[in-house]
Design a protein around this motif. Structure first.
Motif, PDB file in Angstrom:
ATOM      1  N   ILE A 211       1.273  -1.571   0.102  1.00 46.17           N
ATOM      2  CA  ILE A 211       0.250  -0.230   0.193  1.00 46.17           C
ATOM      3  C   ILE A 211       0.713   1.197  -0.119  1.00 46.17           C
ATOM      4  N   VAL A 212       0.949   1.935  -1.465  1.00 42.88           N
ATOM      5  CA  VAL A 212       1.834   3.372  -1.332  1.00 42.88           C
ATOM      6  C   VAL A 212       0.990   4.310  -0.449  1.00 42.88           C
ATOM      7  N   GLY A 213      -0.258   4.321  -0.473  1.00 44.84           N
ATOM      8  CA  GLY A 213      -0.804   5.550   0.177  1.00 44.84           C
ATOM      9  C   GLY A 213      -2.728   5.456   0.372  1.00 44.84           C
ATOM     10  N   TYR A 244       0.787   8.744   6.854  1.00 45.81           N
ATOM     11  CA  TYR A 244       0.179   7.896   5.232  1.00 45.81           C
ATOM     12  C   TYR A 244       0.090   8.806   4.581  1.00 45.81           C
ATOM     13  N   LEU A 245       0.408   8.820   3.018  1.00 40.06           N
ATOM     14  CA  LEU A 245       0.509   9.777   1.983  1.00 40.06           C
ATOM     15  C   LEU A 245      -1.400   9.420   1.289  1.00 40.06           C
ATOM     16  N   THR A 246      -1.408  10.997   1.408  1.00 38.66           N
ATOM     17  CA  THR A 246      -3.129  10.417   0.635  1.00 38.66           C
ATOM     18  C   THR A 246      -3.096  11.354  -0.783  1.00 38.66           C
ATOM     19  N   VAL A 247      -3.806  11.014  -1.197  1.00 42.48           N
ATOM     20  CA  VAL A 247      -4.226  11.868  -3.021  1.00 42.48           C
ATOM     21  C   VAL A 247      -5.502  11.973  -3.207  1.00 42.48           C
ATOM     22  N   SER A 271       9.431   9.111   2.328  1.00 44.54           N
ATOM     23  CA  SER A 271       8.193   9.156   3.761  1.00 44.54           C
ATOM     24  C   SER A 271       8.090  10.507   3.818  1.00 44.54           C
ATOM     25  N   GLN A 272       9.081  11.591   3.833  1.00 48.41           N
ATOM     26  CA  GLN A 272       7.937  13.161   4.045  1.00 48.41           C
ATOM     27  C   GLN A 272       6.528  13.648   3.403  1.00 48.41           C
ATOM     28  N   ILE A 273       6.555  12.921   2.543  1.00 48.32           N
ATOM     29  CA  ILE A 273       4.742  13.125   1.771  1.00 48.32           C
ATOM     30  C   ILE A 273       4.291  13.041   2.556  1.00 48.32           C
ATOM     31  N   GLN A 274       3.107  13.928   2.472  1.00 41.82           N
ATOM     32  CA  GLN A 274       1.754  13.635   3.620  1.00 41.82           C
ATOM     33  C   GLN A 274       0.449  13.516   2.610  1.00 41.82           C
ATOM     34  N   LYS A 289       0.688  19.750  -6.818  1.00 38.00           N
ATOM     35  CA  LYS A 289       0.678  20.149  -5.084  1.00 38.00           C
ATOM     36  C   LYS A 289       0.745  19.134  -4.069  1.00 38.00           C
ATOM     37  N   ILE A 290       2.357  18.864  -3.440  1.00 35.92           N
ATOM     38  CA  ILE A 290       3.030  17.877  -2.889  1.00 35.92           C
ATOM     39  C   ILE A 290       3.185  18.750  -1.507  1.00 35.92           C
ATOM     40  N   THR A 291       1.812  18.539  -0.251  1.00 30.33           N
ATOM     41  CA  THR A 291       2.401  19.053   0.897  1.00 30.33           C
ATOM     42  C   THR A 291       3.125  17.817   2.243  1.00 30.33           C
ATOM     43  N   MET A 292       4.373  18.815   2.264  1.00 30.67           N
ATOM     44  CA  MET A 292       5.170  17.285   3.200  1.00 30.67           C
ATOM     45  C   MET A 292       4.986  17.164   4.733  1.00 30.67           C
TER      46      MET A 292
END
Length: 371
Positions: A211-213, A244-247, A271-274, A289-292
């Motif tokens: 599971i990536v995100g 975890y990463l959300t999309v 691991s820093q991507i939110q 747009k990537i929020t860390m």
């Protein structure tokens, strides 16, 4: 008489060479036939002598056996016994009796015939045993165990494998690869392998996609697999990890492209991507747009994600406060506070323009009414 002798001598002189040779040949042939007849006669006499000897021996043996039978019934005296023991003829007869008659030797079977018989009998026996086995309930007994599954149920894996309870054990053994390939039709399964252990034990070993995100819509969280597939079942919020990463978009093609791009990014950055969301501009339709986790924000085109995002690891040490990194055209950064202020000013200007535009439209509407 003298005249007859003269005639004979004249006749002999008159014989040709060929006639002479012919007479010699006939004489030789007559001599050879006589010799053969003599040899045959001798062989015949020898056979007759052998037959007569065999008859005499048979008669002697029968008479001796009768004498022995009579001697056993009567009680011989001690002297007679001693004389019989000392008699060499009696000893020879006893030895002959002790010797068993030789049995005629059985003819040996050639090895070629033995191998031919074996080559026919062995396959026939094996086919017979196999047929009996397939007719018994033992032929369908199978013990199947599933290993490596976390997100999927063992029953679901068995069902998608196509293995039926009525299938022969031998059939499953011969079609292991086919059933393993069918298991991969489950979108959670990356690879599958079926191992066999005598006599009826089978183990299905599976490896699931990671599971990536999570695709988030409202309060529902749908797992995004490393294959780029979004699972159709939402996860219980209590089962979510701490980070975890959300999309926020679920376009199948874009999600697969995103997962492909992230697969080339280092684990430290991932691991820093939110959060990742679409933020298209006039120039770039696939702008992300990537929020860390530390509130840094990055603008980067989806098509250039694997190329530009790794630069964040070099820019980050130079940032002293939460920042905004724009990678749309070039790469530059500014503080997040300044960016928010700039966005607020732009928003205010936009609102002022919209208000002015609205006033002008209302003024024109009033002028039309007055006319």
């Amino acid at each position: 008489m003298s005249k007859d002798k003269k005639k004979e001598s004249n006749q002999k002189q008159e014989l040709s060479e060929w006639q002479k040779r012919n007479q010699e040949y006939l004489k030789k042939k007559a001599e050879e036939e006589a010799a053969l007849a003599a040899e045959k006669e001798k062989e015949k006499q020898a056979r007759m002598e052998e037959n007569s000897k065999m008859l005499e021996e048979a008669k002697k043996s029968s008479s001796e056996s009768d004498e022995e039978a009579s001697s056993t019934s009567e009680e011989p005296s001690e002297k007679a016994e001693k004389t019989q023991k000392d008699d060499p003829k009696v000893k020879e007869e006893k030895e002959k009796k002790k010797e068993k008659p030789e049995k005629p030797a059985k003819p040996k079977i050639a090895p070629v015939h033995i191998w031919r018989a074996v080559s026919i009998l062995v396959p026939s026996v094996l086919v017979l045993l196999l047929s009996i086995y397939l007719l018994t309930p033992l032929s369908t007994i199978k013990h199947i165990e599933v290993k490596g599954n976390v997100q999927t149920q063992a029953d679901d894996i068995k069902q998608v494998s196509g293995i039926q309870d009525s299938d022969y054990t031998l059939s499953l053994l011969l079609n292991k690869e086919k059933h393993a390939e069918q298991i991969k039709s489950n979108h959670w399964i990356e690879s599958a392998k079926i191992d066999y252990k005598f006599p009826t034990n089978f183990t299905i070993e599976v490896k699931e996609f990671e599971i990536v995100g999570y695709y988030v819509t409202g309060e529902d969280h749908y797992p995004i697999l490393s294959s780029g597939t979004i699972d159709s079942s939402p996860v219980n919020l209590l089962n979510l990890p701490e980070t975890y990463l959300t999309v926020t978009f679920n376009d199948e093609q874009q999600v697969k492209e995103l997962i492909t791009g992230l697969s080339t990014i280092s684990e430290d950055i991932k691991s820093q991507i939110q959060k990742i969301e679409l933020a298209p501009s006039k120039a770039t339709a696939d702008l992300l747009k990537i929020t860390m986790q530390d509130t840094d924000e990055i603008l980067v085109p989806l098509s250039e994600l694997s190329k530009k995002l790794p630069y964040y690891s070099k820019i980050k040490p130079q940032l002293s406060e939460p920042s905004f990194i724009d990678m749309e055209a070039g790469i530059y950064s500014t503080s997040l506070a300044d960016k928010r202020l700039e966005e607020a000013e732009e928003k205010a200007k936009q609102e002022a323009k919209e208000a002015e535009k609205k006033k002008q439209e209302e003024k024109k509407a009033e002028e039309k009414k007055q006319e």
